[in-house]
Design a protein around this motif. Structure first.
Motif, PDB file in Angstrom:
ATOM      1  N   ASP A   1       0.829  -1.209   0.000  1.00 39.77           N
ATOM      2  CA  ASP A   1       0.000   0.000   0.000  1.00 39.77           C
ATOM      3  C   ASP A   1       0.862   1.258   0.000  1.00 39.77           C
ATOM      4  N   ASP A   2       2.063   1.116   0.529  1.00 44.40           N
ATOM      5  CA  ASP A   2       2.939   2.263   0.718  1.00 44.40           C
ATOM      6  C   ASP A   2       4.161   2.222  -0.211  1.00 44.40           C
ATOM      7  N   ALA A   3       4.184   1.270  -1.149  1.00 43.61           N
ATOM      8  CA  ALA A   3       5.388   1.073  -1.973  1.00 43.61           C
ATOM      9  C   ALA A   3       5.262   1.788  -3.323  1.00 43.61           C
ATOM     10  N   ASP A   4       6.405   2.072  -3.909  1.00 48.91           N
ATOM     11  CA  ASP A   4       6.431   2.623  -5.267  1.00 48.91           C
ATOM     12  C   ASP A   4       6.557   1.518  -6.310  1.00 48.91           C
ATOM     13  N   VAL A   5       7.338   0.497  -5.973  1.00 49.24           N
ATOM     14  CA  VAL A   5       7.667  -0.536  -6.961  1.00 49.24           C
ATOM     15  C   VAL A   5       7.584  -1.919  -6.312  1.00 49.24           C
ATOM     16  N   LEU A   6       7.002  -2.877  -7.025  1.00 50.77           N
ATOM     17  CA  LEU A   6       7.064  -4.293  -6.641  1.00 50.77           C
ATOM     18  C   LEU A   6       7.830  -5.025  -7.737  1.00 50.77           C
ATOM     19  N   ILE A   7       8.833  -5.825  -7.316  1.00 53.49           N
ATOM     20  CA  ILE A   7       9.560  -6.668  -8.266  1.00 53.49           C
ATOM     21  C   ILE A   7       9.363  -8.110  -7.857  1.00 53.49           C
ATOM     22  N   GLU A   8       8.974  -8.953  -8.814  1.00 52.08           N
ATOM     23  CA  GLU A   8       8.735 -10.353  -8.465  1.00 52.08           C
ATOM     24  C   GLU A   8       8.912 -11.234  -9.680  1.00 52.08           C
TER      25      GLU A   8
END
Lengths: 409, 397
Positions: free
Chosen positions: B89-96
């Motif tokens: 909710d508070d992140a700029d980027v998700l890497i997976e």
């Protein structure tokens, strides 16, 4: 769909792949990339212009297939920078550009009067990204490179080899591609920094530095444990270098020059493969230690088993187990027969003014909101000079015609 | 400050995507590496610090996870999953690099997370793309390189030998390079739109467009390049470019002399070394040639051909009598783009790379000495690259 980079304009001196590959990404995402070429040398500072491959065997300065591939969606203008008027037009272009990009030998742009300090006087927040083999500083800064030399100097050639053989190296300019990727990152990062702070800057990217960082675990093994890879026969690059795996290699298949890559990640993988092979020799390799200790023998056995089989049929059988396996795909197989690249839209057909319709490398990503688009071929020599000078610099068609006559364009 | 200061990245640990997280973290992003209980598998990969086999001593893991913070979350557990959701909710980027349907099942795929955080940039780095079932089958760096095209181009003139995979996780690196280009591009787009987006990176697609002539020869006129020792795979075989020098090390000779001034410098060097051979006379002819050569005459005109053959032979003769490093420096001073074939550590110790700051000591608070890491691929002078700390230690419960 809106474009991601539509508000940016790049004044682009790049050539070959190491530079042109970087600005190709920017253009695909909507940036206005203006290639500047030298009319007196017919744009030949990019050696790919006018070089093979050619479509329909038509040759010429506007017909180079590699040049087209690396310069899709860009505009092309000519400017004779040996003339004062040419320099003045470049100053005007820099004033309305966000970034200047080049991959000449160190110092070329500066000798023309367009070093970073000169450009900053034209536009204080200009971004300048140079991509030069050894960079602008250090003992080798005056030396020249191209992809294979970057790969040799940085350790990437040495580590691509079979035992008891000289280095195989890379059969293409991996570091022209990859240097271009880092150059694209540098341009984008500098744009992002300017958006947040208002500051421009010069990024002096050395392609050999970028290459050196691509063998990280091996370098730590050196700095921490003193173990290096120099000396003969230490590298077998088809084997797994870090995670212990065996079998892990490239094995022959039926037909001429057909091969398959197979990797067993653990004992379970191996048990499934051994059951499929169903031959007595497999019993000697039940656990990882035995497979690693006897890897030469294991590879020989496995190679004899694969040699009579069709690579794609075997790939299907192994994937059904499942085992990590992939046929070594030839260009035709991965471009025309592999649904995963076709489904991804990886080979867009562009319209090139002189070549006509031709397929090119697309981008291996998709954005849900602002995806790339590649529709236009690389520019013919001076194709967009009139457009750029009238639209951006307010010249008239008559001004432009006069400048051609004077040898400025 | 670094260029990505203030950008929060959540990375779900996977060896395929670790390098993207490292590149972002070393550029200043606050990267939280989320590992499953017991830690990411790559903590068990050699080499190990002083050969101590321990999940906190893998140099492989150290390299790929510099400048990151760590957390252990079991995504099958409701409380842990809720914690990841609140981090996103508070992140700029998700890497997976998760299997195709896993995040949807967990309620953490892009349609669901972006509903709560429209600014999120979700980057999936998978073998064949997010929606391609092949992405869920086992693969390794080797099999991806074979499927994606690089392997076909690399190897030896002798095609009885198997083609060769370029070493060092370059399939994963190539996917990660495109992921980082995508993160910056999406961040710039977000400045305009205020919205993040989903980015689908296919590693095999990335490799397919990273094979130079291998692809574009087929695309343009349906011809197939063939692999050659130490040089570009080609439609028409080209001359060898690797030579072994007097000290046993190899060099890549690049393009042999083509211009009169290059022949003149080569001749001067041969004379300094007092090296003579019958064909040297052709090098003298090359050095005294008026104007430039018509390169298209190589192979048809006897004199031009003899001059160019002699140039190559001149290089070979020098190589036999000097070290690889001396050959490299001498050729470069003659204007020829030549390189020593360094091992990674030979490159790392080379004065040029040392002068570029490519040896970066990093303090580990549980070790007596700093560990020296490779430096930046590039650095912005106004927002420098920096390893802010070593890889996170495994949180043990």
């Amino acid at each position: 769909m809106t474009s991601a980079l539509g508000k940016y304009r790049i004044c682009d001196f790049t050539g070959q792949l190491a530079g042109a590959g970087a600005t190709k990404w920017l253009a695909a995402f909507g940036a206005e990339v203006i290639r500047i070429e030298d009319p007196t040398r017919q744009g030949r500072w990019d050696i790919l212009r006018g070089n093979p491959p050619f479509k329909d065997e038509r040759t010429g300065i506007d017909l180079g297939g590699a040049f087209n591939n690396h310069n899709t969606d860009k505009l092309g203008i000519t400017l004779n920078l040996k003339t004062e008027k040419g320099k003045d037009i470049l100053r005007q272009l820099i004033r309305v550009s966000d970034a200047v990009t080049e991959n000449f030998a160190a110092g070329v742009l500066e000798r023309w009067g367009f070093g970073y300090d000169d450009m900053r006087r034209i536009r204080e927040d200009i971004i300048y990204v140079s991509n030069c083999g050894f960079g602008f500083t250090g003992p080798y800064s005056a030396f020249k490179t191209w992809g294979p030399i970057v790969q040799a100097m940085s350790g990437l050639t040495h580590t691509s080899a079979l035992p008891c053989q000289q280095p195989a190296g890379w059969g293409y300019s991996y570091m022209d591609h990859t240097g271009g990727y880092y150059m694209a990152m540098a341009i984008l990062a500098a744009l992002y920094h300017r958006e947040r702070t208002g500051e421009g800057q010069w990024v002096d990217l050395a392609c050999t530095d970028a290459a050196l960082t691509l063998n990280g675990p091996a370098l730590l093994d050196w700095t921490v444990n003193g173990r290096g890879l120099a000396g003969a026969d230490q590298v077998h690059s088809n084997r797994s270098q870090f995670q212990p795996m065996a079998p892990h290699g490239i094995y022959p298949c039926a037909g001429e020059d057909h091969w398959i890559a197979i990797a067993c990640r653990n004992d379970d993988d191996w048990r499934r493969l051994a059951a499929l092979i169903d031959q007595p020799w497999t019993a000697a390799f039940v656990n990882l230690d035995a497979r690693l200790a006897g890897q030469d023998a294991l590879d020989e056995h496995l190679g004899r088993w694969t040699a009579a089989q069709d690579k794609f049929a075997l790939q299907s059988q192994l994937r059904a187990l499942p085992i990590a396996a992939a046929a070594v795909q030839k260009p035709q197989e991965r471009i025309d027969q592999d649904v995963t690249t076709a489904d991804f839209g990886l080979w867009p057909e562009v319209q090139h003014t002189a070549i006509g319709a031709v397929r090119v490398d697309g981008q291996p990503v998709h954005f849900s909101q602002t995806d790339w688009q590649t529709t236009r071929g690389g520019p013919c020599l001076s194709e967009h000079t009139q457009d750029v000078l009238t639209r951006l610099l307010g010249m008239t068609s008559k001004d432009v015609a006069g400048l051609y006559e004077e040898g400025v364009l | 400050m670094s260029v990505l200061d203030g950008i929060k990245v959540i990375e779900l640990a996977n060896e395929r995507s670790a390098f993207a997280g490292k590149l972002l973290a070393d550029m200043g992003a606050d990267v939280l590496l989320v590992e499953p209980p017991g830690g990411d598998a790559s903590r068990n990969y050699p080499p190990f610090y002083k050969d101590e086999v321990d999940p906190d001593r893998s140099l492989y893991f150290w390299h790929y996870n510099t400048s990151k913070r760590g957390a252990v979350l079991d995504l099958e557990n409701d409380a842990d999953r809720a914690q990841l959701q609140s981090l996103l909710d508070d992140a700029d980027v998700l890497i997976e690099s998760e299997p195709t349907t896993r995040l949807a099942v967990l309620g953490l795929d892009y349609p669901q997370t972006s509903e709560r955080n429209p600014r999120l940039i979700h980057v999936a780095i998978t073998p064949y793309g997010r929606n391609e079932p092949l992405s869920d089958l086992p693969s390794t760096d080797l099999t991806l390189m074979a499927a994606g095209g690089p392997v076909w181009n690399c190897g030896y003139d002798d095609h009885a030998l198997p083609p060769v995979r370029g070493w060092g996780n370059q399939a994963y690196h190539t996917g990660c390079h495109f992921a980082v280009m995508s993160v910056f591009t999406a961040l710039l787009a977000r400045l305009e739109s205020g919205r993040g987006q989903f980015v689908d990176v296919s590693i095999t697609a990335a490799l397919n467009v990273t094979t130079e002539a291998g692809s574009y020869n087929w695309l343009v006129n349906q011809t197939t390049v063939q692999r050659q020792t130490g040089r570009h795979a080609a439609i028409v075989p080209t001359g060898e470019t690797q030579m072994r020098c007097a000290d046993g090390r190899w060099v890549n000779t690049g393009v042999p002399p083509r211009f009169p001034q290059e022949f003149a410098k080569l001749l001067a060097w041969l004379n300094t070394l007092q090296l003579d051979f019958p064909e040297k006379v052709f090098i003298e002819m090359g050095a005294n040639w008026e104007g430039n050569f018509n390169l298209s005459l190589i192979g048809s005109d006897d004199t031009v051909t003899a001059i160019f053959m002699a140039g190559r032979q001149g290089l070979a003769t020098i190589a036999e009598s000097v070290s690889a490093q001396a050959f490299f420096e001498g050729c470069q001073r003659a204007g020829l783009a030549v390189g020593v074939i360094n091992s990674p550590e030979e490159a790392f110790e080379d004065p040029h790379f040392v002068a570029h700051g490519m040896q970066v000591p990093v303090e580990h608070d549980d070790l007596p000495e700093p560990v020296v890491y490779p430096g930046p691929p590039f650095s912005l002078p106004k927002a420098p690259w920096r390893i802010s700390g070593p890889a996170p230690r495994l949180k043990r419960t």
